[in-house]
Design an enzyme around this catalytic site. Structure first.
Site, mmCIF file in Angstrom:
data_model
loop_
_atom_site.group_PDB
_atom_site.id
_atom_site.type_symbol
_atom_site.label_atom_id
_atom_site.label_comp_id
_atom_site.label_asym_id
_atom_site.label_seq_id
_atom_site.Cartn_x
_atom_site.Cartn_y
_atom_site.Cartn_z
ATOM 1 N N TRP A 141 0.802 -1.226 0.000
ATOM 2 C CA TRP A 141 0.000 0.000 0.000
ATOM 3 C C TRP A 141 0.834 1.276 0.000
ATOM 4 O O TRP A 141 0.303 2.359 -0.212
ATOM 5 C CB TRP A 141 -0.918 0.032 1.239
ATOM 6 C CG TRP A 141 -0.173 -0.279 2.508
ATOM 7 C CD1 TRP A 141 -0.100 -1.503 3.122
ATOM 8 C CD2 TRP A 141 0.652 0.603 3.292
ATOM 9 N NE1 TRP A 141 0.726 -1.444 4.227
ATOM 10 C CE2 TRP A 141 1.195 -0.160 4.357
ATOM 11 C CE3 TRP A 141 0.990 1.951 3.198
ATOM 12 C CZ2 TRP A 141 2.048 0.391 5.314
ATOM 13 C CZ3 TRP A 141 1.843 2.496 4.146
ATOM 14 C CH2 TRP A 141 2.354 1.723 5.191
ATOM 15 N N ASN A 142 2.146 1.198 0.275
ATOM 16 C CA ASN A 142 2.872 2.441 0.579
ATOM 17 C C ASN A 142 3.134 3.313 -0.651
ATOM 18 O O ASN A 142 3.198 4.525 -0.544
ATOM 19 C CB ASN A 142 4.165 2.158 1.356
ATOM 20 C CG ASN A 142 5.145 1.286 0.601
ATOM 21 O OD1 ASN A 142 4.751 0.486 -0.252
ATOM 22 N ND2 ASN A 142 6.408 1.423 0.910
ATOM 23 N N LYS A 165 -3.144 -8.259 -7.669
ATOM 24 C CA LYS A 165 -3.804 -8.099 -6.367
ATOM 25 C C LYS A 165 -3.139 -6.962 -5.601
ATOM 26 O O LYS A 165 -2.044 -7.111 -5.055
ATOM 27 C CB LYS A 165 -3.740 -9.378 -5.518
ATOM 28 C CG LYS A 165 -4.804 -9.292 -4.420
ATOM 29 C CD LYS A 165 -4.543 -10.129 -3.211
ATOM 30 C CE LYS A 165 -3.696 -9.467 -2.166
ATOM 31 N NZ LYS A 165 -4.233 -8.201 -1.596
ATOM 32 N N PRO A 166 -3.813 -5.816 -5.560
ATOM 33 C CA PRO A 166 -3.257 -4.707 -4.773
ATOM 34 C C PRO A 166 -3.512 -4.944 -3.292
ATOM 35 O O PRO A 166 -4.232 -5.880 -2.913
ATOM 36 C CB PRO A 166 -4.066 -3.507 -5.274
ATOM 37 C CG PRO A 166 -5.382 -4.080 -5.672
ATOM 38 C CD PRO A 166 -5.118 -5.483 -6.155
ATOM 39 N N GLY A 215 6.369 -6.558 -0.876
ATOM 40 C CA GLY A 215 5.695 -6.461 0.421
ATOM 41 C C GLY A 215 6.644 -6.850 1.530
ATOM 42 O O GLY A 215 7.865 -6.756 1.377
ATOM 43 N N SER A 216 6.079 -7.285 2.640
ATOM 44 C CA SER A 216 6.915 -7.541 3.821
ATOM 45 C C SER A 216 7.621 -8.898 3.727
ATOM 46 O O SER A 216 7.182 -9.796 3.014
ATOM 47 C CB SER A 216 6.048 -7.506 5.075
ATOM 48 O OG SER A 216 5.112 -8.562 5.017
ATOM 49 N N GLU A 237 10.354 -8.644 -3.723
ATOM 50 C CA GLU A 237 11.009 -7.445 -3.185
ATOM 51 C C GLU A 237 10.419 -7.217 -1.797
ATOM 52 O O GLU A 237 9.215 -6.966 -1.683
ATOM 53 C CB GLU A 237 10.708 -6.225 -4.070
ATOM 54 C CG GLU A 237 11.121 -6.370 -5.516
ATOM 55 C CD GLU A 237 12.621 -6.220 -5.732
ATOM 56 O OE1 GLU A 237 13.358 -6.053 -4.747
ATOM 57 O OE2 GLU A 237 13.034 -6.275 -6.902
ATOM 58 N N CYS A 271 10.269 1.417 1.780
ATOM 59 C CA CYS A 271 11.163 0.259 1.990
ATOM 60 C C CYS A 271 12.619 0.679 2.054
ATOM 61 O O CYS A 271 13.395 0.102 2.803
ATOM 62 C CB CYS A 271 10.944 -0.773 0.893
ATOM 63 S SG CYS A 271 11.169 -0.099 -0.752
ATOM 64 N N GLU A 366 11.968 -3.959 11.153
ATOM 65 C CA GLU A 366 11.615 -2.828 10.292
ATOM 66 C C GLU A 366 10.553 -1.995 11.029
ATOM 67 O O GLU A 366 9.530 -2.522 11.453
ATOM 68 C CB GLU A 366 11.040 -3.355 8.970
ATOM 69 C CG GLU A 366 10.813 -2.266 7.939
ATOM 70 C CD GLU A 366 10.230 -2.812 6.631
ATOM 71 O OE1 GLU A 366 9.403 -3.732 6.681
ATOM 72 O OE2 GLU A 366 10.602 -2.285 5.569
HETATM 73 P P1 NAD Z 1 2.329 -7.016 3.245
HETATM 74 O O1 NAD Z 1 3.355 -8.058 3.064
HETATM 75 O O2 NAD Z 1 1.512 -7.041 4.473
HETATM 76 O O3 NAD Z 1 1.283 -7.048 2.021
HETATM 77 C C1 NAD Z 1 1.717 -6.954 0.687
HETATM 78 C C2 NAD Z 1 0.702 -7.648 -0.206
HETATM 79 O O4 NAD Z 1 0.723 -9.055 0.065
HETATM 80 C C3 NAD Z 1 -0.732 -7.186 0.010
HETATM 81 O O5 NAD Z 1 -1.385 -7.107 -1.220
HETATM 82 C C4 NAD Z 1 -1.314 -8.318 0.863
HETATM 83 O O6 NAD Z 1 -2.709 -8.473 0.766
HETATM 84 C C5 NAD Z 1 -0.605 -9.509 0.269
HETATM 85 N N1 NAD Z 1 -0.573 -10.690 1.133
HETATM 86 C C6 NAD Z 1 -0.661 -10.747 2.481
HETATM 87 N N2 NAD Z 1 -0.570 -12.039 2.900
HETATM 88 C C7 NAD Z 1 -0.428 -12.801 1.788
HETATM 89 C C8 NAD Z 1 -0.257 -14.195 1.548
HETATM 90 N N3 NAD Z 1 -0.226 -15.086 2.558
HETATM 91 N N4 NAD Z 1 -0.124 -14.629 0.282
HETATM 92 C C9 NAD Z 1 -0.119 -13.752 -0.759
HETATM 93 N N5 NAD Z 1 -0.285 -12.430 -0.597
HETATM 94 C C10 NAD Z 1 -0.434 -11.953 0.665
HETATM 95 O O7 NAD Z 1 3.090 -5.629 3.084
HETATM 96 P P2 NAD Z 1 2.475 -4.173 3.235
HETATM 97 O O8 NAD Z 1 2.208 -3.908 4.671
HETATM 98 O O9 NAD Z 1 1.401 -3.987 2.240
HETATM 99 O O10 NAD Z 1 3.716 -3.272 2.745
HETATM 100 C C11 NAD Z 1 4.773 -2.902 3.564
HETATM 101 C C12 NAD Z 1 5.968 -3.822 3.359
HETATM 102 O O11 NAD Z 1 6.350 -3.836 1.968
HETATM 103 C C13 NAD Z 1 7.200 -3.342 4.101
HETATM 104 O O12 NAD Z 1 7.858 -4.454 4.661
HETATM 105 C C14 NAD Z 1 8.065 -2.710 3.018
HETATM 106 O O13 NAD Z 1 9.434 -2.671 3.300
HETATM 107 C C15 NAD Z 1 7.758 -3.619 1.866
HETATM 108 N N6 NAD Z 1 8.060 -2.974 0.585
HETATM 109 C C16 NAD Z 1 9.157 -3.399 -0.104
HETATM 110 C C17 NAD Z 1 9.498 -2.774 -1.286
HETATM 111 C C18 NAD Z 1 10.710 -3.223 -2.074
HETATM 112 O O14 NAD Z 1 10.853 -2.803 -3.219
HETATM 113 N N7 NAD Z 1 11.583 -4.033 -1.532
HETATM 114 C C19 NAD Z 1 8.727 -1.713 -1.770
HETATM 115 C C20 NAD Z 1 7.607 -1.309 -1.050
HETATM 116 C C21 NAD Z 1 7.288 -1.951 0.145
#
Ligand code: NAD
Length: 460
Positions: A141-142, A165-166, A215-216, A237, A271, A366
């Site tokens: 979401w960020n 999937k956003p 994501g995370s 990533e 990130c 983090e």
């Molecule tokens: P998140 O991991 O909670 O969610 C990211 C996405 O994954 C969402 O769409 C979520 O619905 C989906 N998701 C959640 N559980 C899942 C599962 N079991 N299977 C498949 N999909 C699933 O992350 P967030 O809170 O949305 O974003 C913040 C994180 O993203 C931070 O850790 C940040 O550092 C990281 N991030 C990394 C980069 C990069 O380029 N390395 C860029 C932006 C954000």
């Protein structure tokens, strides 16, 4: 907090809230598992037609998609601010950069995916970069427009179709982005699905060929597990705990300004934001004073406040995490130089802490909030050891002169900046080391990760 995003997960709809005030912005129906499977079948059929186009034809479509996005940039930027909380200038830059980078990226990707030929011993091997099939793109979401976009563009140009999937936190702006693209794209080439992690997991387990995820780290681990039974291709990533090292001969003013700006960017919800600032003890007093003074440049507030440059935190869970990190650090001896532990609802005060040590949560996990954390070091070896003391390794920065390059070369990070932030220029890889990344995008090698390589060898 009433009406926060943490309660948008029950029922058949995703409810999207403005994080600055909890007001509902809109709703979107969640995609059911049956619908998801139907979309994957549609994507599979559409992929046959999409991959039969030439790469120039696909690029032509994407340039028109960028035009369609540009045509709706004002409306989409405003929705981005409302749904995610960042100020309008940042949202506008995010959307504009997605429109603008299409021309540049498409040319680089086309070049990277050209068939290559090796000749020798009367033989010839062609190296082809073919489409993989149907790809899942899962985004956070960020940066709710650019994070999906960065993965969607190379996936589509390579001849794959996408199920996107956003994040459940920002479904509306992602939907508006996809609508703009679908004014142009043939049916089934780019489809969106709405839901939380459960739907994300179902998507990973569905008949897709590649999962491109941002994501995370915690979600990355789950995706790897779910992808294992089908041995799906993964590009992931993930999070960062970026160090910044300030050497004795650094331009201290510049370093202090960068340290604070990079820690507070996007309310720290970035990130590659700086999460740990390591300063040579010989210049630390002056650096700390300057860092604390820099906080005056920052003002919390909603996107409707033109002077605000630090928006609300995305949801209560994330806000509680940041505050608990600050409180834990203070309880273990960190000194508050600015900001602190008293925060208005929905926001975290831009905070500078000194005396941060390795036993603190704020060092180990983090934080993803507007907190600048300062730790002193005695010599270069200690600086490098502290910087590398993380299982994450996304970005890093070194400020200084004589030893800056040597230190940069010793850092365990995918992207390192010297006297600047870590992000490379042009078509550089966006890559994480250690648990911050599996595969990467950007650069010729990165673009090829969205393809299936095939060699064909024959006698000449
Ligand atoms: P998140 O991991 O909670 O969610 C990211 C996405 O994954 C969402 O769409 C979520 O619905 C989906 N998701 C959640 N559980 C899942 C599962 N079991 N299977 C498949 N999909 C699933 O992350 P967030 O809170 O949305 O974003 C913040 C994180 O993203 C931070 O850790 C940040 O550092 C990281 N991030 C990394 C980069 C990069 O380029 N390395 C860029 C932006 C954000």
């Amino acid at each position: 907090m009433a009406g926060t995003k943490t309660d948008n997960l029950e029922g058949d709809v995703l409810i999207s809230y403005d994080p600055s005030n909890g007001e509902m912005i809109g709703t979107v129906r969640k995609t059911s598992i049956d619908e998801l499977e139907e979309k994957v079948r549609t994507a599979r059929n559409a992929q046959k037609i999409w991959s039969a186009l030439t790469i120039d034809e696909r690029i032509d479509y994407l340039k028109k998609c960028a035009d369609a996005l540009r045509g709706r940039a004002g409306e989409i930027s405003e929705l981005l601010s409302r749904e995610m909380g960042k100020d309008l200038r940042r949202s506008t830059n995010e959307v504009r950069s997605c429109c603008d980078d299409v021309s540049f990226k498409t040319a680089e990707i086309k070049e990277a995916l050209k068939t290559r030929v090796i000749e020798g011993d009367g033989m010839e091997t062609q190296i082809q970069y073919n489409p993989l099939g149907v790809c899942a793109v899962i985004a956070p979401w960020n940066y709710p427009v650019s994070m999906g976009h960065w993965l969607i563009i190379p996936t589509l140009i390579a001849g794959n179709t996408v199920i996107y999937k956003p994040s459940e936190e920002t479904p509306l702006v992602a939907g508006a982005y996809v609508d703009a693209f679908n004014e142009v794209l043939p049916e089934g080439v780019l489809q969106i699905v709405y839901g939380d992690g459960k739907l994300g997991d179902a998507l990973v387990r569905s008949e897709v060929d590649l999962v491109a995820f941002t994501g995370s780290r915690e979600t990355g681990k789950k995706i790897m597990t779910s992808a294992a039974s089908g041995l799906k291709r993964l590009i992931m990533e993930m999070g960062g705990k970026d160090p910044m090292i300030v050497l004795e001969d650094a331009d201290i003013e510049r370093a202090a300004r960068f340290a604070v700006a990079s820690s507070f960017e996007n309310a720290g919800q970035m990130c590659v934001s700086t999460e740990r600032i390591l300063v040579d003890e010989k210049i630390a007093d002056e650096f700390e004073e300057l860092a604390a003074a820099n906080v005056q440049r920052y003002k919390i507030g909603p996107w409707t406040d033109p002077e605000a440059n630090i928006g609300p935190i995305i949801n209560e869970k994330q806000r509680n995490k940041i505050i608990s990190h600050i409180e834990d650090a203070v309880a273990k001896g960190a000194k508050v130089l600015a900001g602190g532990t008293d925060h208005p609802p929905r926001y975290v005060m831009p905070t500078v802490l000194s005396n941060v040590t390795q036993d603190m949560l704020i060092w180990q996990e983090e934080t993803f909030g507007p907190v600048a954390c300062i730790t002193r070091f005695r010599d270069l070896d200690e600086a490098v050891r502290l910087a590398n003391d993380s299982t994450l390794g996304l970005g890093a920065a070194v400020f200084g002169k004589k030893d800056a390059e040597e230190v940069a070369n010793r850092l365990e990070a995918g992207m390192v900046g010297i006297n600047r932030g870590p992000i490379g220029i042009g078509d550089s890889p966006w890559a994480g080391a250690k648990q911050s990344g599996i595969g990467y995008h950007g650069s010729p090698d990165g673009h090829r990760q969205f393809t299936q390589v095939r060699t064909i060898t024959r006698r000449k």
